[in-house]
Structures are given as structure tokens and as C-alpha cells.
Design a protein around this motif. Structure first.
Motif, PDB file in Angstrom:
ATOM      1  N   ARG A  73      -5.272  -5.564   6.402  1.00 33.53           N
ATOM      2  CA  ARG A  73      -4.009  -4.864   6.622  1.00 33.53           C
ATOM      3  C   ARG A  73      -2.962  -5.934   5.990  1.00 33.53           C
ATOM      4  O   ARG A  73      -2.082  -5.464   5.201  1.00 33.53           O
ATOM      5  N   TRP A  74      -3.087  -6.928   6.387  1.00 29.49           N
ATOM      6  CA  TRP A  74      -2.131  -8.105   6.057  1.00 29.49           C
ATOM      7  C   TRP A  74      -2.039  -8.242   4.369  1.00 29.49           C
ATOM      8  O   TRP A  74      -0.819  -8.140   4.003  1.00 29.49           O
ATOM      9  N   ARG A  75      -3.213  -8.313   3.698  1.00 29.94           N
ATOM     10  CA  ARG A  75      -3.131  -8.315   2.169  1.00 29.94           C
ATOM     11  C   ARG A  75      -2.497  -6.924   1.696  1.00 29.94           C
ATOM     12  O   ARG A  75      -1.647  -7.225   0.763  1.00 29.94           O
ATOM     13  N   ARG A  76      -2.900  -5.757   2.367  1.00 34.13           N
ATOM     14  CA  ARG A  76      -2.102  -4.554   1.785  1.00 34.13           C
ATOM     15  C   ARG A  76      -0.774  -4.676   1.897  1.00 34.13           C
ATOM     16  O   ARG A  76       0.163  -4.221   0.948  1.00 34.13           O
ATOM     17  N   VAL A  77      -0.108  -5.239   2.948  1.00 32.81           N
ATOM     18  CA  VAL A  77       1.290  -5.073   3.345  1.00 32.81           C
ATOM     19  C   VAL A  77       2.077  -5.954   2.486  1.00 32.81           C
ATOM     20  O   VAL A  77       2.830  -5.769   1.671  1.00 32.81           O
ATOM     21  N   GLN A  79       0.943  -7.205  -0.420  1.00 32.33           N
ATOM     22  CA  GLN A  79       0.883  -6.416  -1.990  1.00 32.33           C
ATOM     23  C   GLN A  79       2.002  -5.724  -2.071  1.00 32.33           C
ATOM     24  O   GLN A  79       2.654  -5.465  -3.282  1.00 32.33           O
ATOM     25  N   ALA A  80       2.142  -4.656  -1.106  1.00 35.92           N
ATOM     26  CA  ALA A  80       3.019  -3.740  -1.199  1.00 35.92           C
ATOM     27  C   ALA A  80       4.523  -4.267  -1.413  1.00 35.92           C
ATOM     28  O   ALA A  80       5.412  -3.764  -1.946  1.00 35.92           O
ATOM     29  N   PRO A  86       5.898   1.316  -0.974  1.00 43.86           N
ATOM     30  CA  PRO A  86       6.278   1.656   0.308  1.00 43.86           C
ATOM     31  C   PRO A  86       5.119   1.019   1.277  1.00 43.86           C
ATOM     32  O   PRO A  86       3.772   0.878   0.825  1.00 43.86           O
ATOM     33  N   LEU A  87       5.262   0.478   2.463  1.00 43.80           N
ATOM     34  CA  LEU A  87       4.301  -0.025   3.280  1.00 43.80           C
ATOM     35  C   LEU A  87       3.117   0.929   3.528  1.00 43.80           C
ATOM     36  O   LEU A  87       3.280   2.080   3.931  1.00 43.80           O
ATOM     37  N   PRO A  88       1.815   0.291   3.688  1.00 45.64           N
ATOM     38  CA  PRO A  88       0.837   1.186   3.766  1.00 45.64           C
ATOM     39  C   PRO A  88       0.769   1.762   5.173  1.00 45.64           C
ATOM     40  O   PRO A  88       1.083   0.729   6.341  1.00 45.64           O
ATOM     41  N   ARG A  89       0.161   2.689   5.517  1.00 43.41           N
ATOM     42  CA  ARG A  89       0.127   3.188   6.859  1.00 43.41           C
ATOM     43  C   ARG A  89      -1.307   2.600   7.517  1.00 43.41           C
ATOM     44  O   ARG A  89      -2.025   1.975   6.698  1.00 43.41           O
ATOM     45  N   SER A  90      -1.280   2.535   8.848  1.00 44.65           N
ATOM     46  CA  SER A  90      -2.306   1.694   9.543  1.00 44.65           C
ATOM     47  C   SER A  90      -3.042   2.592  10.317  1.00 44.65           C
ATOM     48  O   SER A  90      -2.419   3.120  11.232  1.00 44.65           O
ATOM     49  N   ARG A  91      -4.462   2.696  10.394  1.00 45.63           N
ATOM     50  CA  ARG A  91      -5.274   3.268  11.346  1.00 45.63           C
ATOM     51  C   ARG A  91      -5.665   2.340  12.454  1.00 45.63           C
ATOM     52  O   ARG A  91      -6.005   2.918  13.684  1.00 45.63           O
TER      53      ARG A  91
END
Length: 114
Positions: A73-77, A79-80, A86-91
Motif C-alpha cells: 500500500r505504501w509503495r502504490r501511494v 508511486q502514484a 490519483p491515489l489508489p483505493r485501499s481494501r
């Protein structure tokens, strides 16, 4: 062929906020892990055989999920933010909420049974 936008260093405040969020997820995982160990070691057995162990394992499983999902999650945010996407959504929020509600309901039932 799709080209990626060039990466840019995000504002350090956003990077640090993302890191604080990651650390909050890790603290949550540590709290759930501690709760699982505490339930197993200090809670007297419930009327239903194995219920204490089940509740403890539920907390530990939820802790494992949160810890394992927090770094990606940290990496995806991060990178975005670098590419201006846009910031990725989180499940994680839904899973954590559902897991805690489930553990609370299970604990309530076990306490009320005996």
C-alpha cells in the motif's frame, strides 16, 4: 504502447505523511498481534472448547494481513505521488473494519454464553 509519465520527487510533507500512515498500519498490526497473544495467555477458557484459541488466532491472522498489506500500500501511494496519478483505493480499511467487528461480535457471544 503506453508511456509512463516522468517521475517527480513529491513534496516531502506528502512522503512523510505516507510514511506515517504506513507506520500506523504497522502499529495496528502489532496491537492486534499483542491482543491475540494476550487472549491466548490471559483470558480464561470460554464455555466453548477452543474458543479462546480461535479468538486469538483471528486477531493474529488479522494482524498478519494488515502487516503484509501495509508495505505494498505504501509503495502504490508513493508511486502514484511520483507520477501525479490519483491515489489508489485501499481494501485494507474494509478488511480491518470487518475483522475487528467480527472479533468483537465473537468475543461478545463468547462472553455472554458463559
Amino acid at each position: 504502447m503506453t508511456t509512463q509519465p516522468p517521475e517527480q520527487e513529491p513534496d516531502y510533507r506528502f512522503t512523510l505523511a505516507n510514511e506515517r500512515t504506513f507506520l500506523a498500519w504497522i502499529r495496528t498490526a502489532l496491537g492486534l498481534l499483542a491482543a491475540g497473544v494476550a487472549v491466548r495467555q490471559f483470558v480464561p477458557p470460554f464455555a466453548i472448547p477452543g474458543a479462546t484459541t480461535g479468538l486469538a488466532l483471528g486477531c493474529i491472522a488479522l494482524a498478519s494481513f494488515v502487516a503484509a498489506a501495509s508495505y505494498p500500500r505504501w509503495r502504490r501511494v508513493q508511486q502514484a505521488m511520483r507520477i501525479g496519478a490519483p491515489l489508489p483505493r485501499s481494501r485494507m480499511i474494509v478488511v480491518l473494519t470487518g475483522g475487528v467487528v467480527l472479533m468483537a461480535l465473537l468475543a461478545a457471544v463468547l462472553v455472554s454464553v458463559g
